[in-house]
Design an enzyme around this catalytic site. Sequence first.
Site, PDB file in Angstrom:
ATOM      1  N   LYS A  78       3.249   3.566  11.244  1.00 13.18           N
ATOM      2  CA  LYS A  78       4.719   4.491  11.014  1.00 13.18           C
ATOM      3  C   LYS A  78       4.460   6.186  10.615  1.00 13.18           C
ATOM      4  CE  LYS A  78       5.326   1.717   7.391  1.00 13.18           C
ATOM      5  NZ  LYS A  78       4.276   0.871   7.707  1.00 13.18           N
ATOM      6  N   GLY A  87       0.378   3.457   2.173  1.00 14.72           N
ATOM      7  CA  GLY A  87      -0.638   4.512   2.147  1.00 14.72           C
ATOM      8  C   GLY A  87      -0.755   4.497   3.924  1.00 14.72           C
ATOM      9  N   HIS A  88      -0.580   5.838   4.296  1.00 13.32           N
ATOM     10  CA  HIS A  88      -0.184   6.353   5.796  1.00 13.32           C
ATOM     11  C   HIS A  88      -1.507   7.160   6.066  1.00 13.32           C
ATOM     12  CE1 HIS A  88       3.944   4.787   5.978  1.00 13.32           C
ATOM     13  NE2 HIS A  88       4.332   6.518   5.794  1.00 13.32           N
ATOM     14  N   GLN A  97       5.286   0.060   3.931  1.00 17.44           N
ATOM     15  CA  GLN A  97       5.345  -1.386   3.914  1.00 17.44           C
ATOM     16  C   GLN A  97       5.384  -1.971   5.660  1.00 17.44           C
ATOM     17  OE1 GLN A  97       6.438  -0.642   0.062  1.00 17.44           O
ATOM     18  NE2 GLN A  97       3.684  -0.626  -0.079  1.00 17.44           N
ATOM     19  N   ASP A 129       0.943  -1.426   7.877  1.00 15.53           N
ATOM     20  CA  ASP A 129      -0.175  -0.288   8.507  1.00 15.53           C
ATOM     21  C   ASP A 129       0.092  -0.662   9.844  1.00 15.53           C
ATOM     22  OD1 ASP A 129      -1.845  -0.588   6.249  1.00 15.53           O
ATOM     23  OD2 ASP A 129      -1.693  -2.681   6.043  1.00 15.53           O
TER      24      ASP A 129
END
Length: 426
Positions: free
Chosen positions: A16, A40-41, A222, A13
Amino acid sequence: MPGIVVVGAQWGDEGKGKATDQLGDRVDYTVRYSGGNNAGHTLVVNGEKYALHLLPSGILNDSVPVIGNGVVVDLDVLFEEIDGLNARGVDTSKLIISANAHVITEYHKVMDKVTERFLGNRRIGTTGRGIGPAYSDKINRLGIRIQDLFDENILRQKVEAALEQKNHLLVKVYNRRAIEANEIVETLLGHAERVRPMVADVTRVLNNALDADQVVLFEGAQAHHLDVDHGTYPYVTSSNPIAAGACTGSGVGPMRINRVIGIAKAYTTRVGEGPFPTELLDADGEKLRTDGAEFGTTTGRNRRCGWFDALVVEAAATANSFTDIFLTKLDILTGWEKIPVCVAYEVNGERTDTLPLTQTDFHHAVPVYEFLDGWTEDISGCRSFEELPANTQAYVRRLEELVGCRISGIGVGPSREQAIMLHELL
């Protein structure tokens, strides 16, 4: 031959996607090489917010998005994500997927949820999306690969073999009904024709691209400290999000990687269980959570929040050979008179300047803080390092010293434009 890997330097988180987005149209291929839809992005492009869970962030620019062999793919989620982007006018037609990527089935998700509940207080804090069980089947040679969807006989044999043991566990240990192989086979076969045009020899495609001097960006899910080998085991993911995982998860050799960019938040967050020495369980932690909107992109769970831990980021910089660090969410720290930064731990009364060797010591580590002067000025409109307040500049430079790697980019807000580049990432 520019191969670039983007790696989270903390517990995920970190933002990225924002760093990846800064490379924009200069990237020819964007490769997701590990994990599944447990990550998740969140990106903001032209004022629009996009939450991606399985697709690489390059789907939002002109690069070719690639899902590598190291990823485990929930096809229901994949097509739901594709359909959602198509409805918003995003072109997803260039997506390619490795034939060797493994598939998450319904029984993986069932096993994930029932085993996590069974663990009780010893739970890991998984997302319940079947990631761990899918990787377990992969290692146990019971996995289903994308290519298996194109041969019904092989697919059926593999599903039946996987369920032979799992149904005993479900019925006799977890008191759940057995899962019918036919249900799984029919569901997977229903995806076969849609996914077929997307499947390619990803290893060949990427090596040819690098031979042609095209830019290939490898995007890890991650982060380093969630890596199954190098993270805070057992509170980790089931794959290798570290930079080295880009090679095994895509089929390119280590000599093809030219730059490794670590992404670190200006403070620290973590989702799920596990040690977190600088965690704040007070009003400061709640302020970081609220101001930083620290809620999981995938699960919506509250993220645990704490001050910047230089030992955590330094360890990631060392193991991944970071050439650069992109520091995100610096704007969230505006308003504190003093900002603590963890520069060491005390473990059993002794000071250590590096991560403890054992899990036991890490659980008992007490942070040693250095207090840096804060700032009150709004930095969200700054576009150069010189525009930042003097105390903000000093904060960045001190982090750079502590982690032993240059900070090349700084995020001062959620949008693409709210970034300060000190050095080019490409």
